[in-house]
Design an enzyme around this catalytic site. Sequence first.
Site, short mmCIF file in Angstrom:
data_model
loop_
_atom_site.label_atom_id
_atom_site.label_comp_id
_atom_site.label_asym_id
_atom_site.label_seq_id
_atom_site.Cartn_x
_atom_site.Cartn_y
_atom_site.Cartn_z
N HIS A 268 0.87 -1.19 0.00
CA HIS A 268 0.00 0.00 0.00
C HIS A 268 0.90 1.24 0.00
CE1 HIS A 268 -3.37 2.56 0.58
NE2 HIS A 268 -3.71 2.30 1.83
N HIS A 307 -2.44 -2.19 -9.76
CA HIS A 307 -3.41 -1.57 -8.86
C HIS A 307 -4.68 -2.42 -8.83
CE1 HIS A 307 -5.92 1.51 -6.97
NE2 HIS A 307 -4.79 2.10 -6.66
N ASP A 363 2.66 5.52 -6.76
CA ASP A 363 3.94 5.42 -6.03
C ASP A 363 5.15 5.34 -6.94
OD1 ASP A 363 2.00 3.46 -3.88
OD2 ASP A 363 2.88 5.40 -3.36
C1 SDX Z 1 -1.47 2.18 -3.37
O1 SDX Z 1 -6.18 0.78 -3.28
C2 SDX Z 1 -5.70 1.94 -3.49
O2 SDX Z 1 -6.37 2.81 -3.93
C3 SDX Z 1 -4.25 2.11 -3.09
C4 SDX Z 1 -3.62 3.43 -3.48
C5 SDX Z 1 -4.24 4.60 -2.73
O3 SDX Z 1 -4.14 5.72 -3.24
O4 SDX Z 1 -4.70 4.37 -1.58
O5 SDX Z 1 -3.77 3.66 -4.87
C6 SDX Z 1 -2.15 3.46 -3.12
O6 SDX Z 1 -1.42 1.37 -2.50
C7 SDX Z 1 -0.96 1.91 -4.77
C8 SDX Z 1 -0.37 0.46 -4.91
C9 SDX Z 1 1.04 0.48 -4.33
N1 SDX Z 1 1.57 -0.88 -4.27
C10 SDX Z 1 2.53 -1.30 -5.11
O7 SDX Z 1 2.97 -0.62 -6.05
C11 SDX Z 1 3.05 -2.70 -4.81
C12 SDX Z 1 3.18 -3.48 -6.12
N2 SDX Z 1 1.82 -3.72 -6.63
C13 SDX Z 1 1.20 -4.94 -6.26
O8 SDX Z 1 1.63 -5.65 -5.18
C14 SDX Z 1 -0.25 -5.09 -6.67
O9 SDX Z 1 -0.37 -4.65 -7.96
C15 SDX Z 1 -1.28 -4.44 -5.81
C16 SDX Z 1 -1.13 -4.80 -4.37
C17 SDX Z 1 -1.20 -2.96 -5.94
C18 SDX Z 1 -2.65 -4.88 -6.30
O10 SDX Z 1 -2.77 -6.19 -5.96
P1 SDX Z 1 -4.01 -7.09 -6.44
O11 SDX Z 1 -5.09 -6.27 -7.02
O12 SDX Z 1 -4.34 -8.00 -5.32
O13 SDX Z 1 -3.40 -7.83 -7.67
P2 SDX Z 1 -2.75 -9.25 -7.59
O14 SDX Z 1 -1.70 -9.24 -6.53
O15 SDX Z 1 -3.86 -10.23 -7.49
O16 SDX Z 1 -2.03 -9.34 -9.00
C19 SDX Z 1 -2.74 -9.77 -10.15
C20 SDX Z 1 -1.67 -10.40 -11.03
C21 SDX Z 1 -0.85 -11.46 -10.31
O17 SDX Z 1 -0.36 -12.32 -11.31
P3 SDX Z 1 -1.10 -13.78 -11.52
O18 SDX Z 1 -1.14 -14.45 -10.14
O19 SDX Z 1 -2.48 -13.42 -12.04
O20 SDX Z 1 -0.24 -14.51 -12.50
O21 SDX Z 1 -0.71 -9.40 -11.41
C22 SDX Z 1 0.57 -9.71 -10.86
C23 SDX Z 1 0.33 -10.73 -9.75
O22 SDX Z 1 1.46 -11.55 -9.60
N3 SDX Z 1 1.09 -8.47 -10.32
C24 SDX Z 1 2.36 -8.08 -10.42
C25 SDX Z 1 2.39 -6.82 -9.82
N4 SDX Z 1 1.18 -6.49 -9.37
C26 SDX Z 1 0.37 -7.52 -9.67
N5 SDX Z 1 3.43 -8.68 -10.96
C27 SDX Z 1 4.59 -7.99 -10.88
N6 SDX Z 1 4.72 -6.76 -10.32
C28 SDX Z 1 3.63 -6.15 -9.79
N7 SDX Z 1 3.75 -4.94 -9.25
#
Ligand code: SDX
Length: 434
Positions: A268, A307, A363
């Site tokens: 997050h 996201h 971010d």
């Molecule tokens: C913020 O919710 C909000 O509004 C949050 C926010 C706010 O203003 O409050 O916008 C702020 O928290 C932004 C997000 C910051 N976090 C990151 O940048 C961390 C990296 N991102 C991820 O961990 C991920 O994308 C999330 C946590 C942001 C979202 O997670 P989800 O929706 O649960 O997605 P997921 O983990 O289920 O991923 C779906 C697929 C997966 O692959 P498969 O299992 O389908 O093969 O996408 C892949 C994941 O492995 N994936 C990534 C990835 N993010 C998702 N692969 C590589 N790198 C990534 N960053």
Amino acid sequence: MAKDTLSITDNRTGKNYEIPIENDTIRAADLKQIKVKDDDFGMMSYDPAFGNTAACISRVTFIDGDNGILQYRGYPIEVLAEKSNFLEVSYLLLHGELPTKTEYDQWVHNIIHHTIVHENIKRFMDGFRYDAHPMGMLLGTVGALSTFYPEAKDIFNKEIRDIQVHRLIAKMPTMAAFAYRHSLGMPYVYPDNDLSYAGNFLNMLFKMTELKYKPNPAIERAIDILFILHADHEQNCSASAMRNVGSSLPDPYSATAAAIAALYGPLHGGANEGVLQMLKEIGSVKNIPEYIKKAKSGEFRLMGFGHRVYKSYDPRAKIIKEIAYDVFEVTGKNPLLDIALELEKIALEDEYFVKRKLYPNVDFYSGLIYQSMGIPLDMFTVLFAIGRTPGWLAQWIELLEDPERRIARPRQIYLGEMDRKYVPMSERGKKKKA
Ligand code: SDX
């Protein structure tokens, strides 16, 4: 004429049900009538991490993830970032309307006159280790503030509640800056109420021996816009924590401490710090393909990418990318920018990211700006918390005023053991007789 209902047939019993549809949603409670035996609990919906569950009705922030749209109280984020300022946006989030001049001046006066913290807060912060993470300090200190304002528990008294809202928005930068100065072993800098909200924050961070700190206008404006871009984001993890904890009706300091704890996590708010650590680890443009490969194998997360809601470019990331160049005009280009730009370019062309609709989020670029301003990595999420405070408070007040508010208490699907026999210690670990 089409009816706004869902017709459900339970094939276990052959029974049919008509479930009303409102706002393109069904009430999970309407599923409870679906039973096999009369004394069943009734059907529930199962949605771990609430990926497809509306927890509330809200009028604060709207996001259209497919089209990269973000609006605060109906105003597009691009317009607010260009024409507004953080305190005006805070007013908008909390009151639902942009302020008149009189309302704005009164609002600014209310915030400015609550920037100082009780002297005991300094002693409280001095108790942290020299290398304490500023987010841990902020989390602890905001929670501790609840003990300085016991009247804050009277959350349905609007006058008392408003003062706590002013205090939290006003004191967040002070506590954040104190945490930073503590980590350097530097004396705390008191607020200078002649400065803007962002200017005063920079003053409390960076003032040295000069009589009066003068913020660089470009840096001051960039910080203010970054606060605007972080101000709210509907039911994100930390806003949900604010609402969840808020539903048991504690004071706002305790609920905000819970929201800060949620924001601290690397998935997050902690991601902005994670992006810089990632870019530093990648080290050079030539290493990017190896890291893209690791990300695709699931071995590593591209921090700042992806996201839960945005399945297109995060509109905030677009604006932040533009601000970056204004800041670099003053500070010089951040050497990690080239790696970030090349990483974004490669990822956006790669099938793995395209298929999963992974784009840069808020971010991805913000940390590059903060670092160029001389702000250390472990302060990045603290800045996110300052910006998000009015959003958390707007969500909290909306919860308190929600006629459907009840204490949050989800159910579960229990698949564990039942009615087990208590075995004396002396008999445990012995192989069960066949
Ligand atoms: C913020 O919710 C909000 O509004 C949050 C926010 C706010 O203003 O409050 O916008 C702020 O928290 C932004 C997000 C910051 N976090 C990151 O940048 C961390 C990296 N991102 C991820 O961990 C991920 O994308 C999330 C946590 C942001 C979202 O997670 P989800 O929706 O649960 O997605 P997921 O983990 O289920 O991923 C779906 C697929 C997966 O692959 P498969 O299992 O389908 O093969 O996408 C892949 C994941 O492995 N994936 C990534 C990835 N993010 C998702 N692969 C590589 N790198 C990534 N960053």
